[in-house]
Design a protein around this motif. Structure first.
Motif, PDB file in Angstrom:
ATOM      1  N   ASP A 193     -14.122   7.012 -19.456  1.00 48.91           N
ATOM      2  CA  ASP A 193     -15.468   6.639 -19.040  1.00 48.91           C
ATOM      3  C   ASP A 193     -15.283   5.475 -18.059  1.00 48.91           C
ATOM      4  O   ASP A 193     -14.986   4.344 -18.473  1.00 48.91           O
ATOM      5  CB  ASP A 193     -16.298   6.220 -20.252  1.00 48.91           C
ATOM      6  N   PHE A 194     -15.446   5.745 -16.763  1.00 42.30           N
ATOM      7  CA  PHE A 194     -15.186   4.732 -15.745  1.00 42.30           C
ATOM      8  C   PHE A 194     -16.137   3.541 -15.847  1.00 42.30           C
ATOM      9  O   PHE A 194     -15.760   2.417 -15.525  1.00 42.30           O
ATOM     10  CB  PHE A 194     -15.237   5.349 -14.342  1.00 42.30           C
ATOM     11  N   VAL A 195     -17.363   3.768 -16.271  1.00 39.05           N
ATOM     12  CA  VAL A 195     -18.327   2.670 -16.428  1.00 39.05           C
ATOM     13  C   VAL A 195     -17.846   1.725 -17.525  1.00 39.05           C
ATOM     14  O   VAL A 195     -17.810   0.503 -17.340  1.00 39.05           O
ATOM     15  CB  VAL A 195     -19.745   3.212 -16.732  1.00 39.05           C
ATOM     16  N   LYS A 196     -17.444   2.274 -18.657  1.00 37.46           N
ATOM     17  CA  LYS A 196     -16.952   1.442 -19.765  1.00 37.46           C
ATOM     18  C   LYS A 196     -15.646   0.742 -19.400  1.00 37.46           C
ATOM     19  O   LYS A 196     -15.415  -0.400 -19.793  1.00 37.46           O
ATOM     20  CB  LYS A 196     -16.771   2.281 -21.030  1.00 37.46           C
ATOM     21  N   PHE A 197     -14.790   1.439 -18.645  1.00 43.12           N
ATOM     22  CA  PHE A 197     -13.525   0.831 -18.247  1.00 43.12           C
ATOM     23  C   PHE A 197     -13.781  -0.363 -17.322  1.00 43.12           C
ATOM     24  O   PHE A 197     -13.144  -1.407 -17.459  1.00 43.12           O
ATOM     25  CB  PHE A 197     -12.613   1.856 -17.572  1.00 43.12           C
ATOM     26  N   ARG A 198     -14.743  -0.234 -16.404  1.00 38.45           N
ATOM     27  CA  ARG A 198     -15.068  -1.348 -15.499  1.00 38.45           C
ATOM     28  C   ARG A 198     -15.605  -2.535 -16.297  1.00 38.45           C
ATOM     29  O   ARG A 198     -15.265  -3.690 -16.054  1.00 38.45           O
ATOM     30  CB  ARG A 198     -16.075  -0.898 -14.433  1.00 38.45           C
TER      31      ARG A 198
ATOM     32  N   GLN B 266     -18.485   3.975  -7.156  1.00 34.07           N
ATOM     33  CA  GLN B 266     -19.001   2.787  -6.478  1.00 34.07           C
ATOM     34  C   GLN B 266     -20.163   2.174  -7.266  1.00 34.07           C
ATOM     35  O   GLN B 266     -20.234   0.953  -7.422  1.00 34.07           O
ATOM     36  CB  GLN B 266     -19.419   3.127  -5.044  1.00 34.07           C
ATOM     37  N   ARG B 267     -21.045   3.024  -7.778  1.00 28.52           N
ATOM     38  CA  ARG B 267     -22.159   2.525  -8.598  1.00 28.52           C
ATOM     39  C   ARG B 267     -21.636   1.874  -9.883  1.00 28.52           C
ATOM     40  O   ARG B 267     -22.255   0.964 -10.423  1.00 28.52           O
ATOM     41  CB  ARG B 267     -23.139   3.647  -8.940  1.00 28.52           C
ATOM     42  N   ALA B 268     -20.501   2.340 -10.379  1.00 26.57           N
ATOM     43  CA  ALA B 268     -19.902   1.775 -11.592  1.00 26.57           C
ATOM     44  C   ALA B 268     -19.222   0.431 -11.331  1.00 26.57           C
ATOM     45  O   ALA B 268     -18.791  -0.233 -12.272  1.00 26.57           O
ATOM     46  CB  ALA B 268     -18.899   2.766 -12.188  1.00 26.57           C
ATOM     47  N   GLY B 269     -19.125   0.033 -10.063  1.00 26.36           N
ATOM     48  CA  GLY B 269     -18.587  -1.287  -9.750  1.00 26.36           C
ATOM     49  C   GLY B 269     -17.206  -1.336  -9.141  1.00 26.36           C
ATOM     50  O   GLY B 269     -16.600  -2.404  -9.058  1.00 26.36           O
ATOM     51  N   TYR B 270     -16.707  -0.198  -8.698  1.00 29.96           N
ATOM     52  CA  TYR B 270     -15.378  -0.165  -8.075  1.00 29.96           C
ATOM     53  C   TYR B 270     -15.506  -0.218  -6.559  1.00 29.96           C
ATOM     54  O   TYR B 270     -16.438   0.346  -5.989  1.00 29.96           O
ATOM     55  CB  TYR B 270     -14.631   1.124  -8.450  1.00 29.96           C
TER      56      TYR B 270
ATOM     57  N   LYS C  58     -14.015  -6.375 -16.787  1.00 30.99           N
ATOM     58  CA  LYS C  58     -14.807  -7.587 -16.579  1.00 30.99           C
ATOM     59  C   LYS C  58     -14.838  -8.456 -17.839  1.00 30.99           C
ATOM     60  O   LYS C  58     -14.625  -9.670 -17.769  1.00 30.99           O
ATOM     61  CB  LYS C  58     -16.228  -7.213 -16.159  1.00 30.99           C
ATOM     62  N   ASP C  59     -15.104  -7.841 -18.977  1.00 29.67           N
ATOM     63  CA  ASP C  59     -15.251  -8.598 -20.227  1.00 29.67           C
ATOM     64  C   ASP C  59     -13.933  -9.177 -20.739  1.00 29.67           C
ATOM     65  O   ASP C  59     -13.886 -10.318 -21.191  1.00 29.67           O
ATOM     66  CB  ASP C  59     -15.863  -7.713 -21.320  1.00 29.67           C
ATOM     67  N   VAL C  60     -12.870  -8.399 -20.689  1.00 28.04           N
ATOM     68  CA  VAL C  60     -11.593  -8.827 -21.270  1.00 28.04           C
ATOM     69  C   VAL C  60     -10.757  -9.666 -20.305  1.00 28.04           C
ATOM     70  O   VAL C  60     -10.163 -10.675 -20.697  1.00 28.04           O
ATOM     71  CB  VAL C  60     -10.788  -7.607 -21.778  1.00 28.04           C
ATOM     72  N   TYR C  61     -10.714  -9.261 -19.030  1.00 26.08           N
ATOM     73  CA  TYR C  61      -9.843  -9.944 -18.063  1.00 26.08           C
ATOM     74  C   TYR C  61     -10.604 -10.725 -16.999  1.00 26.08           C
ATOM     75  O   TYR C  61     -10.006 -11.293 -16.111  1.00 26.08           O
ATOM     76  CB  TYR C  61      -8.886  -8.939 -17.408  1.00 26.08           C
TER      77      TYR C  61
END
Length: 152
Positions: free
Chosen positions: A28-33, A63-67, A37-40
């Motif tokens: 899930d690219f949204v969760k991975f992004r 791109q919408r997911a933040g990449y 952000k949250d962890v690193y």
């Protein structure tokens, strides 16, 4: 906040995709992004990906997911009678992380288990910029990365 550390992620999309799939998962690219952000505390996530016209919707989604997408033209060829597509992004990932964007960030998270990036990991470590190497499938990564086991 002048001393805030900027963290960028450099992601080998092919290695990420194949590594996650080989472990039997679907990313899930949204969760991975969000995880990056949250962890690193990753501010910018650069996703290096082969460009194919039929994948335009995927690119918009990413791109919408933040990449931030960095494209590499793909090559098509036949192997064992099957059409294969190759978009090797290794050179682009090294160029952006070690040259083009090098002065913009303090720490790097590199997403790949590929031993081809050994020289990059060494360079980032020498310059105190290597925060983490995220290996998409921890059971399958290059033995060349052994010196960086504490970063994996």
């Amino acid at each position: 906040m002048a001393n805030k550390k900027k963290v960028y992620a450099f992601i080998d999309s092919q290695n990420l995709n194949l590594g996650v799939r080989s472990a039997g998962w679907k990313l899930d690219f949204v969760k991975f992004r969000k995880y990056l952000k949250d962890v690193y505390r990753v501010e910018q996530a650069y996703l290096f990906i082969g460009q194919m016209p039929e994948n335009q919707q995927l690119y918009f989604y990413l791109q919408r997911a933040g990449y931030t997408l960095i494209f590499k033209p793909t090559q098509h060829y036949f192997k064992d009678g099957k059409k294969t597509t190759k978009g090797n992004v290794d050179a682009e990932l090294v160029l952006y992380s070690a040259a083009k964007l090098f002065n913009e960030y303090n720490k790097a998270v590199v997403v790949s288990g590929d031993g081809d990036f050994l020289c990059l990991y060494e360079y980032l470590e020498e310059n105190d910029k290597l925060l983490k190497i995220l290996v998409p499938n921890k059971a399958k990564y290059s033995k060349l990365l052994k010196p960086f086991i504490t970063k994996i």
